[in-house]
Design an enzyme around this catalytic site. Structure first.
Site, PDB file in Angstrom:
ATOM      1  N   GLU A 146      -1.779 -10.346  -5.893  1.00 40.91           N
ATOM      2  CA  GLU A 146      -1.860 -11.160  -7.130  1.00 40.91           C
ATOM      3  C   GLU A 146      -0.881 -10.426  -7.920  1.00 40.91           C
ATOM      4  OE1 GLU A 146      -4.139  -9.854  -5.255  1.00 40.91           O
ATOM      5  OE2 GLU A 146      -6.204 -11.125  -5.761  1.00 40.91           O
ATOM      6  N   GLU A 198       0.841  -1.152   0.026  1.00 42.29           N
ATOM      7  CA  GLU A 198       0.074   0.059  -0.012  1.00 42.29           C
ATOM      8  C   GLU A 198       0.924   1.206   0.104  1.00 42.29           C
ATOM      9  OE1 GLU A 198      -2.825  -0.547   3.228  1.00 42.29           O
ATOM     10  OE2 GLU A 198      -3.932  -2.055   2.162  1.00 42.29           O
TER      11      GLU A 198
HETATM   12  N1  THU Z   1      -6.077  -6.480  -2.396  1.00 45.67           N
HETATM   13  C1  THU Z   1      -5.256  -7.427  -2.817  1.00 45.67           C
HETATM   14  O1  THU Z   1      -3.870  -7.410  -2.460  1.00 45.67           O
HETATM   15  N2  THU Z   1      -5.831  -8.143  -3.622  1.00 45.67           N
HETATM   16  C2  THU Z   1      -7.058  -8.165  -3.958  1.00 45.67           C
HETATM   17  O2  THU Z   1      -7.623  -9.043  -4.866  1.00 45.67           O
HETATM   18  C3  THU Z   1      -8.299  -7.342  -3.196  1.00 45.67           C
HETATM   19  C4  THU Z   1      -7.462  -6.162  -2.597  1.00 45.67           C
HETATM   20  C5  THU Z   1      -5.507  -5.426  -1.328  1.00 45.67           C
HETATM   21  C6  THU Z   1      -5.471  -3.985  -1.677  1.00 45.67           C
HETATM   22  C7  THU Z   1      -5.409  -3.511  -0.442  1.00 45.67           C
HETATM   23  O3  THU Z   1      -3.969  -3.256   0.167  1.00 45.67           O
HETATM   24  C8  THU Z   1      -6.282  -4.445   0.679  1.00 45.67           C
HETATM   25  O4  THU Z   1      -6.266  -5.612  -0.069  1.00 45.67           O
HETATM   26  C9  THU Z   1      -7.593  -3.607   0.701  1.00 45.67           C
HETATM   27  O5  THU Z   1      -8.271  -3.499  -0.271  1.00 45.67           O
END
Ligand code: THU
Length: 129
Positions: free
Chosen positions: A55, A44
């Site tokens: 992913e 993030e």
């Molecule tokens: N997130 C993922 O890493 N993969 C997904 O397919 C769904 C969302 C992450 C993005 C963010 O850091 C956190 O999950 C909350 O949305």
């Protein structure tokens, strides 16, 4: 078929997640047709839109190392039900994975659901002709 070892690698990858804003770690393990494994986690940013999902981190790591042929992907999230990949990740999966490639989704209870990329993103935008 995702092995316990691959599921554990995805869970381990989630431990590297940089998630100071959502506190929602995701881990992924991507297997190439040659058998190499690339893992990834979500990363993030204070500018939220710059966040990279777990992913996509795994896919981008593999592609940047010269691998474009994949056999399976495992995605782990601390969700009650097996985690559901976001739309952006589904689009990136559609770019690199064959439609029948299995994606195993894993919950915090280690329950799993296996779906193909074609099921995750039907009628995807991949053909510019
Ligand atoms: N997130 C993922 O890493 N993969 C997904 O397919 C769904 C969302 C992450 C993005 C963010 O850091 C956190 O999950 C909350 O949305």
């Amino acid at each position: 078929m995702a092995t316990t070892e691959l599921i554990e690698l995805a869970i381990k990858a989630s431990e590297h997640a940089h998630v100071p804003y959502s506190h929602f770690p995701i881990g992924a393990a991507l297997v190439t047709k040659e058998g190499q494994i690339f893992t990834g986690c979500n990363i993030e940013n204070a500018s939220f839109g710059l966040t990279n999902c777990g992913e996509r981190t795994a896919i981008f790591k593999a592609v940047s190392e010269g691998y474009k042929d994949f056999s399976e992907l495992i995605v782990y999230g601390r969700t009650e039900e097996p985690v559901s990949p976001c739309g952006a990740c589904r689009q990136v999966m559609a770019e690199f994975f064959e439609k029948d490639m299995p994606v195993t989704l894993v919950s915090k209870h280690k329950t799993t659901v296996e779906m193909t990329v074609g099921e995750l993103l039907p009628y995807s935008f991949t053909d510019l002709t």
